[in-house]
Design a protein around this motif. Structure first.
Motif, short mmCIF file in Angstrom:
data_model
loop_
_atom_site.label_atom_id
_atom_site.label_comp_id
_atom_site.label_asym_id
_atom_site.label_seq_id
_atom_site.Cartn_x
_atom_site.Cartn_y
_atom_site.Cartn_z
N GLN A 11 29.21 -32.98 21.68
CA GLN A 11 27.89 -33.16 22.29
C GLN A 11 27.65 -32.11 23.36
O GLN A 11 26.54 -31.58 23.47
CB GLN A 11 27.78 -34.55 22.91
CG GLN A 11 27.55 -35.64 21.89
CD GLN A 11 27.35 -36.97 22.56
OE1 GLN A 11 28.10 -37.35 23.46
NE2 GLN A 11 26.35 -37.70 22.11
N ALA A 12 28.65 -31.79 24.14
CA ALA A 12 28.50 -30.78 25.20
C ALA A 12 28.16 -29.42 24.60
O ALA A 12 27.31 -28.70 25.12
CB ALA A 12 29.78 -30.69 26.03
N HIS A 13 28.81 -29.08 23.50
CA HIS A 13 28.55 -27.79 22.84
C HIS A 13 27.11 -27.73 22.32
O HIS A 13 26.41 -26.74 22.53
CB HIS A 13 29.54 -27.57 21.70
CG HIS A 13 29.31 -26.30 20.95
ND1 HIS A 13 29.82 -25.10 21.38
CD2 HIS A 13 28.60 -26.04 19.83
CE1 HIS A 13 29.45 -24.15 20.54
NE2 HIS A 13 28.71 -24.70 19.59
N VAL A 14 26.68 -28.78 21.66
CA VAL A 14 25.33 -28.82 21.10
C VAL A 14 24.29 -28.81 22.22
O VAL A 14 23.28 -28.10 22.15
CB VAL A 14 25.14 -30.05 20.18
CG1 VAL A 14 23.70 -30.23 19.75
CG2 VAL A 14 26.05 -29.94 18.97
N LEU A 15 24.53 -29.58 23.29
CA LEU A 15 23.59 -29.62 24.41
C LEU A 15 23.49 -28.26 25.09
O LEU A 15 22.39 -27.80 25.41
CB LEU A 15 24.00 -30.70 25.42
CG LEU A 15 23.06 -30.87 26.61
CD1 LEU A 15 21.67 -31.28 26.13
CD2 LEU A 15 23.61 -31.89 27.59
N THR A 16 24.60 -27.60 25.30
CA THR A 16 24.58 -26.27 25.91
C THR A 16 23.80 -25.30 25.04
O THR A 16 22.97 -24.53 25.53
CB THR A 16 26.01 -25.74 26.15
OG1 THR A 16 26.71 -26.67 26.97
CG2 THR A 16 25.99 -24.39 26.83
N GLY A 17 24.04 -25.32 23.74
CA GLY A 17 23.30 -24.47 22.83
C GLY A 17 21.81 -24.76 22.85
O GLY A 17 20.98 -23.85 22.86
N LEU A 73 18.71 -37.69 24.01
CA LEU A 73 18.43 -38.76 23.06
C LEU A 73 18.84 -38.35 21.65
O LEU A 73 19.40 -39.15 20.90
CB LEU A 73 16.95 -39.15 23.10
CG LEU A 73 16.50 -39.93 24.33
CD1 LEU A 73 14.98 -40.09 24.33
CD2 LEU A 73 17.18 -41.27 24.40
N ALA A 74 18.55 -37.12 21.28
CA ALA A 74 18.93 -36.64 19.96
C ALA A 74 20.46 -36.59 19.83
O ALA A 74 21.00 -36.88 18.76
CB ALA A 74 18.34 -35.26 19.72
N LEU A 75 21.14 -36.26 20.90
CA LEU A 75 22.60 -36.19 20.86
C LEU A 75 23.24 -37.57 20.68
O LEU A 75 24.35 -37.68 20.17
CB LEU A 75 23.13 -35.54 22.13
CG LEU A 75 22.93 -34.04 22.20
CD1 LEU A 75 23.40 -33.51 23.54
CD2 LEU A 75 23.62 -33.33 21.08
N HIS A 76 22.55 -38.59 21.10
CA HIS A 76 23.07 -39.95 20.92
C HIS A 76 23.31 -40.22 19.43
O HIS A 76 24.31 -40.81 19.05
CB HIS A 76 22.10 -40.96 21.52
CG HIS A 76 22.55 -42.37 21.36
ND1 HIS A 76 23.64 -42.87 22.05
CD2 HIS A 76 22.10 -43.35 20.56
CE1 HIS A 76 23.81 -44.14 21.68
NE2 HIS A 76 22.90 -44.45 20.79
N ARG A 77 22.40 -39.75 18.59
CA ARG A 77 22.56 -39.92 17.14
C ARG A 77 23.61 -38.99 16.56
O ARG A 77 24.16 -39.24 15.50
CB ARG A 77 21.22 -39.71 16.44
CG ARG A 77 20.21 -40.76 16.87
CD ARG A 77 19.16 -40.92 15.88
NE ARG A 77 19.70 -41.00 14.55
CZ ARG A 77 19.32 -41.86 13.64
NH1 ARG A 77 18.42 -42.72 13.94
NH2 ARG A 77 19.81 -41.84 12.43
#
Length: 163
Positions: A11-17, A73-77
């Motif tokens: 999740q951290a990687h996706v959020l940073t991107g 919110l998208a990362l929750h899924r």
């Protein structure tokens, strides 16, 4: 020459991107002044008795400031995805990119990338308006790989910028 990155697709990687992708949008750099301007317009509209126009400015403020909340919110899924916490081996070469994980393998030629952005902590390769690969410097095999990836992206992708 093969340039390698290895990272956990967390999740951290996706959020940073996602946040790096958002930083390249021109209006995001001005989101606080724009929000302040919208707030002033909202106050004037509310004072003058234009509730519909005031509502438009309120929605504008919410949209300007809500991108990180929407991303979370998208990362929750994302936790339910088969790619969650997958170890990704990502490599760049003269022919393009190759990403391999436990459940997937993807190849892209350089023609698939529309733009590249170099940030102080990594490289963002975009292939479409909302599709991207975030390659953090910390995931590079060695410090020379960072410079080589930067040089390769600069040579192969027309829209390359350092932010």
């Amino acid at each position: 020459m093969q340039i390698s990155y290895r990272f956990q697709f967390s999740q951290a990687h996706v959020l940073t991107g996602f946040l790096r992708n958002l930083q390249q949008v021109w209006w995001v750099r001005f989101k606080w002044p724009l929000a302040l301007l919208f707030a002033l317009a909202l106050a004037v509209c509310a004072y003058e008795g234009f509730p519909v126009l005031a509502g438009v400015f309120a929605v504008g403020i919410a949209l300007l400031l809500s991108a990180p909340a929407i991303a979370r919110l998208a990362l929750h899924r994302f936790r339910q995805s088969p790619f969650y916490n997958d170890e990704i081996d990502f490599s760049l070469s003269e022919s393009g990119s190759h990403a391999r994980g436990r459940h997937s393998e993807v190849r892209h030629g350089w023609e698939a990338y529309t733009k590249a952005r170099r940030f102080k902590d990594g490289l963002l390769l975009c292939h479409g308006p909302d599709a991207f690969h975030w390659l953090p410097d910390a995931a590079a095999a060695d410090p020379a790989a960072i410079a080589a990836a930067q040089q390769l992206a600069r040579a192969r992708i027309r829209d390359y910028r350092e932010l």
